[in-house]
Scaffold this motif. Structure first.
Motif, PDB file in Angstrom:
ATOM      1  N   TYR A 146      33.154  41.042  37.398  1.00 50.67           N
ATOM      2  CA  TYR A 146      34.269  41.635  38.135  1.00 50.67           C
ATOM      3  C   TYR A 146      35.560  41.542  37.318  1.00 50.67           C
ATOM      4  N   VAL A 147      35.715  40.443  36.591  1.00 48.62           N
ATOM      5  CA  VAL A 147      36.895  40.284  35.746  1.00 48.62           C
ATOM      6  C   VAL A 147      36.904  41.342  34.648  1.00 48.62           C
ATOM      7  N   ASP A 148      35.751  41.540  34.017  1.00 49.26           N
ATOM      8  CA  ASP A 148      35.655  42.528  32.935  1.00 49.26           C
ATOM      9  C   ASP A 148      35.997  43.924  33.434  1.00 49.26           C
ATOM     10  N   ARG A 149      35.519  44.258  34.644  1.00 52.36           N
ATOM     11  CA  ARG A 149      35.796  45.588  35.186  1.00 52.36           C
ATOM     12  C   ARG A 149      37.277  45.765  35.515  1.00 52.36           C
ATOM     13  N   PRO A 248      43.094  39.935  34.378  1.00 47.48           N
ATOM     14  CA  PRO A 248      43.776  39.602  35.640  1.00 47.48           C
ATOM     15  C   PRO A 248      43.684  38.114  35.949  1.00 47.48           C
ATOM     16  N   ALA A 249      44.674  37.624  36.647  1.00 50.97           N
ATOM     17  CA  ALA A 249      44.664  36.222  37.071  1.00 50.97           C
ATOM     18  C   ALA A 249      43.622  36.025  38.163  1.00 50.97           C
ATOM     19  N   LEU A 250      42.885  34.923  38.055  1.00 46.51           N
ATOM     20  CA  LEU A 250      41.867  34.613  39.059  1.00 46.51           C
ATOM     21  C   LEU A 250      42.541  33.926  40.243  1.00 46.51           C
ATOM     22  N   ASP A 251      42.927  34.724  41.212  1.00 39.87           N
ATOM     23  CA  ASP A 251      43.588  34.176  42.390  1.00 39.87           C
ATOM     24  C   ASP A 251      43.166  34.974  43.622  1.00 39.87           C
ATOM     25  N   ASP A 252      43.808  34.698  44.737  1.00 37.68           N
ATOM     26  CA  ASP A 252      43.440  35.367  45.983  1.00 37.68           C
ATOM     27  C   ASP A 252      43.694  36.872  45.914  1.00 37.68           C
ATOM     28  N   GLU A 253      44.756  37.276  45.198  1.00 33.88           N
ATOM     29  CA  GLU A 253      45.050  38.704  45.084  1.00 33.88           C
ATOM     30  C   GLU A 253      43.932  39.428  44.340  1.00 33.88           C
ATOM     31  N   PHE A 254      43.398  38.767  43.310  1.00 36.74           N
ATOM     32  CA  PHE A 254      42.270  39.334  42.578  1.00 36.74           C
ATOM     33  C   PHE A 254      41.073  39.527  43.509  1.00 36.74           C
ATOM     34  N   ALA A 255      40.788  38.513  44.311  1.00 39.87           N
ATOM     35  CA  ALA A 255      39.662  38.602  45.254  1.00 39.87           C
ATOM     36  C   ALA A 255      39.849  39.764  46.217  1.00 39.87           C
ATOM     37  N   LYS A 256      41.070  39.972  46.704  1.00 37.24           N
ATOM     38  CA  LYS A 256      41.343  41.076  47.625  1.00 37.24           C
ATOM     39  C   LYS A 256      41.126  42.427  46.941  1.00 37.24           C
ATOM     40  N   ASP A 257      41.458  42.505  45.643  1.00 31.82           N
ATOM     41  CA  ASP A 257      41.345  43.767  44.913  1.00 31.82           C
ATOM     42  C   ASP A 257      39.885  44.164  44.662  1.00 31.82           C
ATOM     43  N   VAL A 258      39.032  43.190  44.422  1.00 29.08           N
ATOM     44  CA  VAL A 258      37.659  43.505  44.005  1.00 29.08           C
ATOM     45  C   VAL A 258      36.624  43.261  45.095  1.00 29.08           C
TER      46      VAL A 258
END
Length: 496
Positions: A146-149, A248-258
């Motif tokens: 998910y980070v790579d994408r 991207p930073a691994l945080d809650d916002e990242f989780a919401k995005d993906v």
């Protein structure tokens, strides 16, 4: 149709039927053949297709339609005889005409029937079963996708480093002459991806936008272009721009995005559960394969040759159908593989025998467990398939062999019964720096694991995300400085 006699050969699992087709049925068959073929028969004095049957028989003999009438009648007569005697035929019968006349004909049908076996044991079988232990590294590896994408590339004004992407114009020369397919414009190369031949990417490192240089490399010995394989070449390279990865930073916002989760912790827990589910499914499949192999070891009979040949025919037909879906004919595949049909059938014999044994043992379990699949069960399975495939119900049932589906469902339930009654030897598999550590599970741990599985509630699955589109290849790019491990055979290309 009348079955005159039945002779069983139990050693070869064959039943010999003597079947008589009477005068009335034979006469009807002859008349049907006459009506179908008279249009192609020319008789002097009659318009084509208008000559009476008696006239044609007078010219060509009374038995002129006999052979075609037999071909018309015997398949159904043979099938009716098999059903009347309740035989479980597993191969096309061998048919021989033993009497023929105007009163009808008699034929001998040799029918290969399904062997019936008795299992020594199908309950309480013991086999290894892996319980996956998921490490944080495994979850991080799953998260990395998910980070790579979500990672983006941004243009930077500095020298290229490993891990960057460099947009290049390049042209390749061998002995001072440009070679075909060795050039590209605006090619985006990920440095460190090792997609180009050894030494190329390392020499791009340090280039800035606008820099030009000549890169000296040699193509691998097994490069697909024979005139370049192992040869030293030069590439004139111009760096158009350098792009840096913005992770991207691994945080809650990242989780919401993906994902559909609000926090990173929830997202990682969901990923962990998905890994557990995936590995448990693989573990269960391997466990059942081991049990099925144990059941097959109990089958020590010599299978009927006709039954094995029929199964091989199915495998060949299925393989041909899969090739056809890829736009490849069986003839083309044979040429690429440098193989003939006889060699293919020989290679498929062992898989065919294994499949037959699996069917026999599961049929034996189904009989012992009194497993019966109803019409309602079949209907439910068809509706489920239509929903899973997202196709109309009518399309699924078109050409569906319901009896074959009943048999498959009964075998599935038989395998489930064997697994439920088995005694798994539980082991755990833990990934640690790429190595798998296996340890035996104690009885207390086994009970604890079962309790945890019952208490655990599955979380909703994340919606699938679209993957980034791959960059299209440049025209004539086959001789570009891309890395290849070895020259692929034509057969491997077909397999792909």
């Amino acid at each position: 149709m009348n079955v005159k006699s039945v002779v069983e050969n139990k050693e070869k699992f064959e039943v010999e039927l003597i079947v008589e087709v009477g005068q009335e049925e034979f006469e009807a068959g002859i008349d049907k053949v006459y009506r179908k073929t008279r249009g192609s028969i020319s008789v002097p004095g009659f318009r084509k297709g208008k000559a009476p049957r008696k006239v044609i028989e007078g010219m060509y003999g009374s038995g002129v339609f006999y052979e075609d009438a037999i071909e018309e009648l015997y398949p159904q007569a043979c099938q009716d005889a098999i059903q009347e005697k309740g035989l479980d035929s597993v191969a096309p019968p061998r048919v021989e005409i033993i009497d023929l006349g105007k009163e009808g004909f008699t034929f001998k049908a040799t029918v290969t029937v399904r062997p019936v076996i008795t299992l020594k044991q199908y309950k309480g079988l013991e086999a290894d079963k892996v319980l996956p232990t998921i490490t944080d590294d495994a979850v991080d590896n799953e998260l990395k996708q998910y980070v790579d994408r979500a990672t983006q590339l941004e243009v930077v004004d500095r020298a290229a480093e490993m891990g960057d992407s460099a947009v290049l114009d390049y042209e390749g020369f061998k002995d001072g002459v440009a070679f075909q397919g060795g050039s590209a414009k605006g090619y985006e190369l990920a440095l460190g991806s090792h997609t180009f031949i050894p030494g190329f990417e390392e020499q791009v490192v340090g280039m800035k936008a606008g820099d030009e240089k000549t890169i000296d490399v040699s193509f691998p010995e097994d490069y697909h272009a024979e005139d370049l394989a192992g040869k030293p070449v030069q590439f004139k390279v111009k760096c158009i721009e350098v792009k840096e990865k913005k992770v991207p930073a691994l945080d809650d916002e990242f989780a919401k995005d993906v994902s559909e989760f609000d926090t990173l912790a929830e997202f990682k827990e969901d990923l962990k559960q998905k890994i557990v589910d995936r590995n448990m499914a693989q573990s269960e499949a391997k466990f059942r394969q081991s049990l099925l192999a144990m059941l097959c070891d109990q089958v020590d009979i010599e299978l009927p040759e006709a039954m094995v040949d029929t199964q091989i025919n199915r495998l060949v037909d299925n393989y041909a159908a899969r090739l056809e879906q890829q736009g490849i004919s069986m003839e083309m595949y044979m040429q690429y593989m440098q193989m003939d049909v006889n060699k293919m059938r020989e290679d498929l014999k062992d898989p065919a025998v294994t499949q037959i044994k699996q069917q026999l043992v599961l049929d034996a379990v189904a009989a012992a467990e009194n497993i019966v699949v109803s019409d309602e069960d079949v209907e439910e399975e068809v509706k489920k398939a239509a929903a899973n495939l997202n196709v109309p119900y009518e399309r699924v049932v078109e050409g569906l062999d319901r009896e074959a589906l009943k048999l498959d469902l009964a075998r599935d339930r038989a395998m489930a019964a064997v697994a439920a009654a088995a005694k798994p030897h539980l082991i755990t598999a833990e990934a640690d720096n790429g190595e798998i550590k296996v340890t035996e599970v104690t009885k207390d741990e086994e009970k604890s694991e079962e309790a945890e599985e019952k208490a655990e509630e599955k979380k909703p699955a994340k919606k699938p995300r679209a993957k980034k589109a791959a960059k299209p290849a440049e025209e004539g790019e086959e001789a570009a400085p891309k890395k290849t491990t070895r020259k692929k055979t034509e057969a491997e290309k077909v397999e792909e």
